[in-house]
Design an enzyme around this catalytic site. Structure first.
Site, mmCIF file in Angstrom:
data_model
loop_
_atom_site.group_PDB
_atom_site.id
_atom_site.type_symbol
_atom_site.label_atom_id
_atom_site.label_comp_id
_atom_site.label_asym_id
_atom_site.label_seq_id
_atom_site.Cartn_x
_atom_site.Cartn_y
_atom_site.Cartn_z
ATOM 1 N N ASP A 225 0.803 -1.155 -0.013
ATOM 2 C CA ASP A 225 -0.092 -0.120 -0.047
ATOM 3 C C ASP A 225 0.885 1.227 -0.004
ATOM 4 O OD1 ASP A 225 0.885 -0.634 2.496
ATOM 5 O OD2 ASP A 225 -1.092 -0.161 3.384
ATOM 6 N N ASP A 253 1.029 -1.529 -13.704
ATOM 7 C CA ASP A 253 0.150 -0.727 -14.355
ATOM 8 C C ASP A 253 0.269 0.854 -13.873
ATOM 9 O OD1 ASP A 253 -0.881 -2.825 -15.903
ATOM 10 O OD2 ASP A 253 -2.949 -2.208 -15.521
HETATM 11 MG MG MG Z 1 -1.411 -6.381 -15.655
#
Ligand code: MG
Ligand code: IPM
Length: 363
Positions: A225, A253
């Site tokens: 996190d 991503d």
């Molecule tokens: Mg992916």
């Protein structure tokens, strides 16, 4: 003339378009440096389900194994979203990774100078550029653990997926990560959730033990996190990030977005030896498929990684990366990285610009 065999899996959605341009770029490199690339087109993913009824035909796996390397576009799409887990297009990707023993996924996140405008972060956070690598474990963890759906009485149905890592699995991805850091700025951040997960505590212990073998690498640990937060708060602190299959999927991503667009990030999936499967980290983007809008740079940069890691053609890999840099510096942009004042182009023209730049810059 050296000849190389490359297995091509164009896949679904924008896969065929971006792989088309990666092939054009590779052929430009071949013409400039005297190599021949022989391609074998193979089916996997949704297109294989449609043609043959299975996401990963056995002949595809065999042909990938027989080739020097595999170049893959993307798999998946709305059309197949209703299928059960093992029958989905994504099962092809997971099956290939597993069958080919590709446990290490290298995802370099590089912000090209010319793209600093496309980065959504404040300029002061990325001043001087961004350059880090995510090393993602690729054949273990929750992606491959035991899973199921069962009856939970009054609670209805319950579903579960198990995150499980052995010491050996952590050690082999750890070795790739330490070596990668050793070849770069010598900083390795291991990302886990050791404050909650037993599997993360094992992961952290193994990495910590390994650090003694790599005194030249500075190892740090971060909860996932916090890592997600630090990537947008102070991305320049990172050199190499090593993490589990699922955390790596998510963080890569995020990493791609801060380098301008998910359409820019290549990846290499490696095992023992020089064999590799190379693919852009983006998906099949069915919403823009077939419209000449997709960004082929991630696929082209994946081809550059293929040249470097599998074929050991460092000069050629650098030439391809330089060609992408040149096309960007000349202002050419696909829609995902377009900003005012630059030149909007489509998928095919982006590939053409790269091929041209390769031909122009033969050292
Ligand atoms: Mg992916
Ligand atoms: C990726 C993709 C895949 C993954 C999907 C398509 C199965 O998101 O390569 O990052 O989760 O590994």
């Amino acid at each position: 003339m050296m000849e190389y065999d490359i297995a091509l899996i164009k896949g679904d959605g924008i896969g065929p378009e971006v792989i088309g341009q990666a092939v054009r770029a590779l052929d430009a490199v071949g013409a400039a440096y005297g190599h021949a690339f022989r391609y074998k087109e193979l089916l996997a993913g949704g297109c294989a389900i449609d043609a043959l009824g299975v996401p990963l035909p056995t002949e595809t796996v065999a042909a990938c194994k027989a080739a020097d390397a595999t170049l893959l576009g993307a798999v998946g799409g709305w059309k197949w979203d209703g299928l059960p887990g093992g029958a989905r297009p994504e099962a092809a990707l997971l099956g290939l990774r597993k069958e080919l023993g590709l446990y290490a996924n290298i995802r370099p996140a590089l912000l090209f100078d010319a793209l600093s405008d496309a980065c959504p972060l404040k300029p002061e956070l990325t001043a001087g550029g961004l350059d880090f690598v995510v090393v993602r474990e690729l054949t273990g963890g929750i992606y491959f653990g035991e899973r199921g759906v069962e009856d939970a009485g009054a609670m209805g149905k319950a579903a579960y997926d198990v995150e499980r890592y052995s010491e050996a699995e952590v050690r082999r991805i750890g070795a790739v990560a330490f070596e990668t850091a050793r070849g770069r700025r010598g900083r390795l951040t291991s990302v886990d959730k050791a404050n909650v997960l037993e599997s993360s505590r094992l992961w952290r212990r193994v990495l910590t033990e390994m650090a003694a073998e790599y005194p030249d690498v500075e190892l740090g640990h971060m909860y996932v996190d916090n890592a997600a937060m630090q990537l947008v708060r102070a991305p320049k602190q990172f050199d190499v990030i090593v993490t589990s299959n699922m955390f790596g999927d998510i963080l890569s991503d995020e990493a791609s977005m801060i380098t301008g667009s998910i359409g820019m990030l290549p990846s290499a999936s490696l095992g023992e030896g020089s064999y590799g499967m190379y693919e852009p980290i983006h998906g099949s983007a069915p919403d823009i498929a077939g419209q000449d809008k997709a960004n082929p740079f991630a696929a082209i940069l994946s081809a550059a990684m293929l040249l470097r890691h599998t074929l050991k053609l460092e000069r050629e890999a650098a030439a391809l990366e330089d060609a992408v840099r040149a096309a960007l510096a000349e202002g050419y942009r696909t829609p995902d990285i377009y900003t005012e004042g630059t030149k909007l182009i489509g998928t095919a023209e982006a590939g053409e610009r790269v091929a041209e730049a390769v031909a122009r810059h033969i050292p």
